[in-house]
Scaffold this motif. Structure first.
Motif, PDB file in Angstrom:
ATOM      1  N   ALA A  73      15.231 -60.557 -26.830  1.00 23.77           N
ATOM      2  CA  ALA A  73      14.557 -59.521 -26.129  1.00 23.77           C
ATOM      3  C   ALA A  73      15.796 -58.752 -25.484  1.00 23.77           C
ATOM      4  O   ALA A  73      16.739 -59.446 -25.068  1.00 23.77           O
ATOM      5  CB  ALA A  73      13.667 -59.443 -25.304  1.00 23.77           C
ATOM      6  N   GLY A  74      15.792 -57.453 -25.242  1.00 21.47           N
ATOM      7  CA  GLY A  74      16.669 -56.828 -24.294  1.00 21.47           C
ATOM      8  C   GLY A  74      16.358 -55.554 -23.738  1.00 21.47           C
ATOM      9  O   GLY A  74      15.021 -55.204 -24.056  1.00 21.47           O
ATOM     10  N   PRO A  75      16.990 -54.807 -23.030  1.00 18.56           N
ATOM     11  CA  PRO A  75      16.234 -53.548 -22.391  1.00 18.56           C
ATOM     12  C   PRO A  75      15.749 -52.566 -23.598  1.00 18.56           C
ATOM     13  O   PRO A  75      14.680 -51.829 -23.427  1.00 18.56           O
ATOM     14  CB  PRO A  75      17.522 -53.145 -21.593  1.00 18.56           C
ATOM     15  CG  PRO A  75      18.448 -54.094 -21.514  1.00 18.56           C
ATOM     16  CD  PRO A  75      18.394 -55.109 -22.685  1.00 18.56           C
ATOM     17  N   SER A  76      16.585 -52.489 -24.714  1.00 19.82           N
ATOM     18  CA  SER A  76      15.750 -51.586 -25.832  1.00 19.82           C
ATOM     19  C   SER A  76      14.735 -52.111 -26.390  1.00 19.82           C
ATOM     20  O   SER A  76      13.753 -51.234 -26.600  1.00 19.82           O
ATOM     21  CB  SER A  76      17.093 -51.514 -26.779  1.00 19.82           C
ATOM     22  OG  SER A  76      17.279 -52.722 -27.544  1.00 19.82           O
ATOM     23  N   THR A  77      14.203 -53.339 -26.158  1.00 18.83           N
ATOM     24  CA  THR A  77      13.154 -53.881 -26.702  1.00 18.83           C
ATOM     25  C   THR A  77      11.735 -53.076 -25.920  1.00 18.83           C
ATOM     26  O   THR A  77      10.998 -52.780 -26.748  1.00 18.83           O
ATOM     27  CB  THR A  77      12.963 -55.354 -26.312  1.00 18.83           C
ATOM     28  OG1 THR A  77      13.947 -55.941 -26.790  1.00 18.83           O
ATOM     29  CG2 THR A  77      11.602 -55.978 -27.120  1.00 18.83           C
ATOM     30  N   TYR A  78      12.103 -52.875 -24.680  1.00 16.81           N
ATOM     31  CA  TYR A  78      11.021 -52.255 -23.754  1.00 16.81           C
ATOM     32  C   TYR A  78      11.068 -50.939 -23.263  1.00 16.81           C
ATOM     33  O   TYR A  78      10.486 -50.559 -22.408  1.00 16.81           O
ATOM     34  CB  TYR A  78      10.892 -53.099 -22.552  1.00 16.81           C
ATOM     35  CG  TYR A  78      10.190 -54.426 -22.739  1.00 16.81           C
ATOM     36  CD1 TYR A  78       8.862 -54.801 -23.151  1.00 16.81           C
ATOM     37  CD2 TYR A  78      10.879 -55.695 -22.995  1.00 16.81           C
ATOM     38  CE1 TYR A  78       8.297 -55.759 -23.503  1.00 16.81           C
ATOM     39  CE2 TYR A  78      10.519 -56.874 -23.473  1.00 16.81           C
ATOM     40  CZ  TYR A  78       8.981 -56.920 -23.656  1.00 16.81           C
ATOM     41  OH  TYR A  78       8.631 -58.233 -23.834  1.00 16.81           O
ATOM     42  N   GLN A  79      12.143 -50.079 -24.232  1.00 15.37           N
ATOM     43  CA  GLN A  79      12.351 -48.838 -23.736  1.00 15.37           C
ATOM     44  C   GLN A  79      11.373 -47.662 -24.217  1.00 15.37           C
ATOM     45  O   GLN A  79      11.135 -46.910 -23.569  1.00 15.37           O
ATOM     46  CB  GLN A  79      13.673 -48.451 -24.279  1.00 15.37           C
ATOM     47  CG  GLN A  79      14.909 -48.829 -23.458  1.00 15.37           C
ATOM     48  CD  GLN A  79      16.484 -48.481 -24.128  1.00 15.37           C
ATOM     49  OE1 GLN A  79      16.341 -47.819 -25.029  1.00 15.37           O
ATOM     50  NE2 GLN A  79      17.150 -48.498 -23.368  1.00 15.37           N
ATOM     51  N   GLY A  80      10.637 -48.122 -25.229  1.00 15.18           N
ATOM     52  CA  GLY A  80       9.514 -47.138 -25.854  1.00 15.18           C
ATOM     53  C   GLY A  80       8.379 -47.264 -24.878  1.00 15.18           C
ATOM     54  O   GLY A  80       8.237 -47.707 -24.064  1.00 15.18           O
ATOM     55  N   PRO A  81       7.365 -46.167 -25.471  1.00 12.11           N
ATOM     56  CA  PRO A  81       6.210 -46.003 -24.533  1.00 12.11           C
ATOM     57  C   PRO A  81       5.714 -47.584 -24.577  1.00 12.11           C
ATOM     58  O   PRO A  81       5.451 -48.245 -25.576  1.00 12.11           O
ATOM     59  CB  PRO A  81       5.435 -45.269 -25.341  1.00 12.11           C
ATOM     60  CG  PRO A  81       6.255 -44.398 -26.193  1.00 12.11           C
ATOM     61  CD  PRO A  81       7.467 -45.126 -26.406  1.00 12.11           C
ATOM     62  N   PRO A  82       5.171 -47.999 -23.419  1.00  9.39           N
ATOM     63  CA  PRO A  82       4.585 -49.249 -23.471  1.00  9.39           C
ATOM     64  C   PRO A  82       3.241 -49.577 -23.905  1.00  9.39           C
ATOM     65  O   PRO A  82       2.523 -48.541 -23.924  1.00  9.39           O
ATOM     66  CB  PRO A  82       4.460 -49.676 -21.669  1.00  9.39           C
ATOM     67  CG  PRO A  82       4.526 -48.312 -21.135  1.00  9.39           C
ATOM     68  CD  PRO A  82       5.335 -47.602 -22.034  1.00  9.39           C
ATOM     69  N   THR A 116      15.048 -53.713 -15.654  1.00 10.75           N
ATOM     70  CA  THR A 116      15.398 -52.644 -14.771  1.00 10.75           C
ATOM     71  C   THR A 116      16.237 -53.514 -13.368  1.00 10.75           C
ATOM     72  O   THR A 116      17.194 -53.140 -12.908  1.00 10.75           O
ATOM     73  CB  THR A 116      14.632 -51.761 -14.286  1.00 10.75           C
ATOM     74  OG1 THR A 116      14.559 -50.751 -15.676  1.00 10.75           O
ATOM     75  CG2 THR A 116      15.433 -50.625 -13.607  1.00 10.75           C
ATOM     76  N   ALA A 117      15.259 -54.351 -12.716  1.00  7.20           N
ATOM     77  CA  ALA A 117      15.681 -54.845 -11.659  1.00  7.20           C
ATOM     78  C   ALA A 117      16.577 -55.831 -11.440  1.00  7.20           C
ATOM     79  O   ALA A 117      17.499 -56.077 -10.719  1.00  7.20           O
ATOM     80  CB  ALA A 117      14.150 -55.486 -11.116  1.00  7.20           C
ATOM     81  N   THR A 118      16.667 -56.712 -13.048  1.00 11.51           N
ATOM     82  CA  THR A 118      17.597 -57.809 -12.937  1.00 11.51           C
ATOM     83  C   THR A 118      19.028 -57.432 -13.614  1.00 11.51           C
ATOM     84  O   THR A 118      20.067 -58.105 -13.465  1.00 11.51           O
ATOM     85  CB  THR A 118      17.132 -59.017 -13.766  1.00 11.51           C
ATOM     86  OG1 THR A 118      16.646 -58.455 -14.993  1.00 11.51           O
ATOM     87  CG2 THR A 118      15.735 -59.341 -13.230  1.00 11.51           C
ATOM     88  N   GLY A 119      18.941 -56.260 -14.307  1.00 10.69           N
ATOM     89  CA  GLY A 119      20.153 -55.910 -15.141  1.00 10.69           C
ATOM     90  C   GLY A 119      20.529 -56.808 -16.283  1.00 10.69           C
ATOM     91  O   GLY A 119      21.608 -56.879 -16.802  1.00 10.69           O
ATOM     92  N   MET A 120      19.292 -57.679 -16.843  1.00  8.52           N
ATOM     93  CA  MET A 120      19.407 -58.497 -17.928  1.00  8.52           C
ATOM     94  C   MET A 120      19.851 -57.534 -19.062  1.00  8.52           C
ATOM     95  O   MET A 120      19.277 -56.672 -19.397  1.00  8.52           O
ATOM     96  CB  MET A 120      18.337 -59.350 -18.217  1.00  8.52           C
ATOM     97  CG  MET A 120      18.242 -60.528 -17.160  1.00  8.52           C
ATOM     98  SD  MET A 120      16.705 -61.475 -17.548  1.00  8.52           S
ATOM     99  CE  MET A 120      15.460 -60.411 -17.789  1.00  8.52           C
ATOM    100  N   HIS A 121      20.817 -57.852 -19.753  1.00  8.32           N
ATOM    101  CA  HIS A 121      21.228 -57.303 -21.163  1.00  8.32           C
ATOM    102  C   HIS A 121      20.995 -58.101 -22.383  1.00  8.32           C
ATOM    103  O   HIS A 121      20.888 -57.476 -23.471  1.00  8.32           O
ATOM    104  CB  HIS A 121      22.668 -57.011 -21.180  1.00  8.32           C
ATOM    105  CG  HIS A 121      23.598 -58.312 -21.348  1.00  8.32           C
ATOM    106  ND1 HIS A 121      23.730 -59.059 -22.485  1.00  8.32           N
ATOM    107  CD2 HIS A 121      24.596 -58.806 -20.326  1.00  8.32           C
ATOM    108  CE1 HIS A 121      24.766 -60.019 -21.913  1.00  8.32           C
ATOM    109  NE2 HIS A 121      24.834 -59.851 -20.954  1.00  8.32           N
ATOM    110  N   SER A 122      20.403 -59.117 -22.312  1.00  4.81           N
ATOM    111  CA  SER A 122      20.238 -60.103 -23.370  1.00  4.81           C
ATOM    112  C   SER A 122      19.093 -61.104 -22.739  1.00  4.81           C
ATOM    113  O   SER A 122      19.271 -61.720 -21.467  1.00  4.81           O
ATOM    114  CB  SER A 122      21.098 -60.734 -24.000  1.00  4.81           C
ATOM    115  OG  SER A 122      20.901 -61.612 -24.870  1.00  4.81           O
ATOM    116  N   ALA A 123      18.042 -61.397 -23.517  1.00  7.90           N
ATOM    117  CA  ALA A 123      17.098 -62.425 -22.831  1.00  7.90           C
ATOM    118  C   ALA A 123      16.698 -63.202 -24.125  1.00  7.90           C
ATOM    119  O   ALA A 123      16.562 -62.533 -25.378  1.00  7.90           O
ATOM    120  CB  ALA A 123      15.805 -61.810 -22.395  1.00  7.90           C
TER     121      ALA A 123
END
Length: 582
Positions: A259-268, A281-288
């Motif tokens: 997962a990454g930030p783009s995974t959750y960018q759309g409407p939840p 957003t809070a952690t700044g993670m680019h990859s998970a």
């Protein structure tokens, strides 16, 4: 470099000035080089890798003092891998060069400062003479500057773990997690094993027994230190049953995923997706990488490892290792949860086995029970107080051998038989205990036990105690003015031995506002001192607390007297008589 030991008692050929201001020089040798004259940061180590000297540059570099460095094993104290973990000796080129007395160098090695931060250094190690016939090595160190464009704390892309490193990590996970039965401690150990070795962040979401979700742990690696982010922890929305999002699927036990930030960018699509947006957003993670944590029967939660400082992203090749980790974590958490459920059952059982104190006009009564540190919150120590058919009040305290569920079961049998005998035969305590002893020998599953049984009566305003003692520690009587006396009369053999020797009774009048203490041996016995010392200690503390309210008296006495190295449970019953005017 080798195992730590005491530094040799010889002056170094290469080292700092002696206290007198002249260089240390070996007999017959050339004058020693003053290490402070070396412009680079420099250490001298002996042939076993212990630090003999460090110049000012090295001390500044490692942010420590000469005293903290002297005599320490340089490898164990300083050398680390790129994730800040101790570097295995088998992979240490500096140690290899020291042992083979050769020169070696490296453009980048990782070292720990005194404040715990990680430092990248280039190094050169070369043999040198310490004294005639004694060799060591000179180590020169230069700080490696990171490019200004890199974020603070960021490093280069980490190479994949070798097969040996993977096996080591899995072994450490198994050992670390299975050695604790505390869920929170197990989670903290899991985070410490994976951060920063695999990621900059570790997030654990747990499912409760009611299928609710709790973000139990969020840990960040920052400048060499693990920081728990409590602001990101707490309750989570319920798990959506149809959501295709990675965390929702993991919490349903479906599969691991990237997962990454783009995974959750759309409407939840759910409340959990909203929380995931907030997390990225809070952690700044680019990859998970996210994987389910499975127990033997159920899904227990999910582990998320995230990277924010490390530039390399997780790939599908990382998921098998993550799944191996969560499989081991699931078994450990399953065991910890099972243990906690058993503790709750045991605590409930103990509460039902130990009685409530009866109300006796004019008397105060307080009781306490403290389980053995390593037992299941139950044991063979017990107390009781109950009214008798003739109006007297029975007081009892006893100890069945053991401090486990079997001892607790034996204690319940003993207590119930004692109540029946004492009620049906309101006679002397010795007669009741004699009958109980015969029953223990023939119909009870109790190996051996101690017991003190007393009848407390009030006649003409005077409270009298009639008692017999079957191998139990003597009661302690504390007067209101702080005098103490152990009631050692009527002492006989414990229950379950088969002895037919007659038991004795004793009687004493309790002074007004006095306190009578019945207790088990866990309060006074310790491997570190004698029984007499424990009795003396109890008497002194009880005398000092004689005028405390009975609740405070009981709690403070337990806190002050119970041995720190005690491995037994403790039962305690305190009775206080009224003022003479009452």
């Amino acid at each position: 470099m080798a195992a730590a030991a005491s530094p040799p008692d010889v002056p170094p050929v290469i080292g700092p000035h002696t206290p007198g201001g002249t260089p240390a020089t070996a007999p017959g040798a050339a004058p020693a080089l003053d290490l402070e004259s070396v412009r680079a940061s420099a250490l001298v180590v002996d042939d076993e890798g212990r630090i003999v000297a460090a110049n000012a540059g090295a001390r500044r570099l490692f942010r420590t003092s000469a005293e903290e460095l002297a005599g320490q094993d340089a490898h164990d104290l300083l050398h680390r891998d790129s994730d800040g973990h101790p570097l295995p000796r088998s992979r240490c080129r500096m140690r290899e060069a020291l042992l083979t007395e050769t020169t070696a160098q490296s453009d980048l090695g990782w070292f720990a400062r005194g404040d715990g931060t990680l430092l990248g250094l280039s190094w050169l190690i070369t043999p040198c003479a310490l004294t005639p016939g004694t060799t060591g090595a000179l180590v020169l160190l230069h700080e490696v500057r990171q490019p200004a464009t890199m974020p603070p704390g960021a490093g280069t892309a980490h190479p994949p773990l070798s097969e040996l490193d993977r096996l080591t990590l899995l072994a450490e996970t198994t050992t670390g997690l299975t050695s604790t039965l505390d869920v929170d401690e197990a989670l903290r150990r899991l985070a410490a094993l994976t951060v920063p070795r695999l990621a900059d962040w570790a997030v654990v979401d747990l499912l409760t027994e009611g299928d609710e979700v709790r973000r139990a742990l969020v840990v960040q690696h920052d400048n060499g230190v693990l920081i728990e982010r409590t602001d990101l922890q707490g309750p989570m929305p319920p798990v959506p049953q149809e959501s295709p999002m990675p965390l929702s699927r993991a919490l349903r036990g479906v599969a691991s995923a990237l997962a990454g930030p783009s995974t959750y960018q759309g409407p939840p699509d759910s409340g959990i997706a909203v929380e995931q947006q907030r997390l990225f957003t809070a952690t700044g993670m680019h990859s998970a990488a996210i994987a389910p944590v499975r127990g033997l029967r159920d899904v227990l939660g999910a582990l998320t490892l995230g990277r924010s400082l490390r530039p390399d992203a997780f790939t599908a090749a990382d998921l098998p290792l993550l799944e191996d980790l969560t499989r081991r974590a699931g078994l450990a958490l399953d065991n910890a949860r099972l243990y906690q459920r058993q503790r709750k059952v045991a605590e409930t059982m103990q509460r039902h086995l130990l009685p409530q104190m009866p109300t006796v006009p004019g008397l105060e009564m307080k009781a306490r029970y403290v389980p053995a540190p390593d037992a299941s919150q139950v044991g063979g120590d017990w107390y009781d107080a109950f009214p008798l058919a003739d109006g007297a009040t029975a007081l009892a305290i006893g100890d069945v051998v053991g401090h486990d569920l079997e001892a607790a079961g034996g204690m319940a049998q003993l207590r119930n038989m004692l109540r029946a005998f004492a009620w049906s035969r309101p006679e002397s305590p010795s007669g009741v205990v004699t009958q109980l002893d015969q029953a223990v020998m023939h119909i009870a599953e109790v190996p051996m036990a101690t017991l003190l049984l007393a009848r407390l009566t009030c006649e003409d305003g005077l409270w009298r105690l009639h008692w017999t003692n079957a191998g139990h520690p003597p009661p302690l009587l504390i007067t209101h003015d702080g005098r103490t006396r152990y009631l050692t009369d009527a002492h006989g053999i414990l229950l379950g031995t088969g002895s037919t020797k007659p038991r004795l009774d004793a009687v004493v009048t309790l002074p007004p506002r006095s306190t009578l203490m019945l207790y088990t041996d866990g309060l006074i016995e310790s491997p570190s001192h004698s029984l007499d010392h424990g009795l003396d200690l109890l008497g002194k503390h009880a005398a000092a607390l004689a005028r405390r309210p009975l609740d405070s008296f009981s709690d403070t006495l337990l806190e002050q007297v119970r041995p720190a190295d005690n491995d037994d449970d403790v039962a305690f019953l305190a009775v206080r008589t009224p003022d003479a005017a009452r």
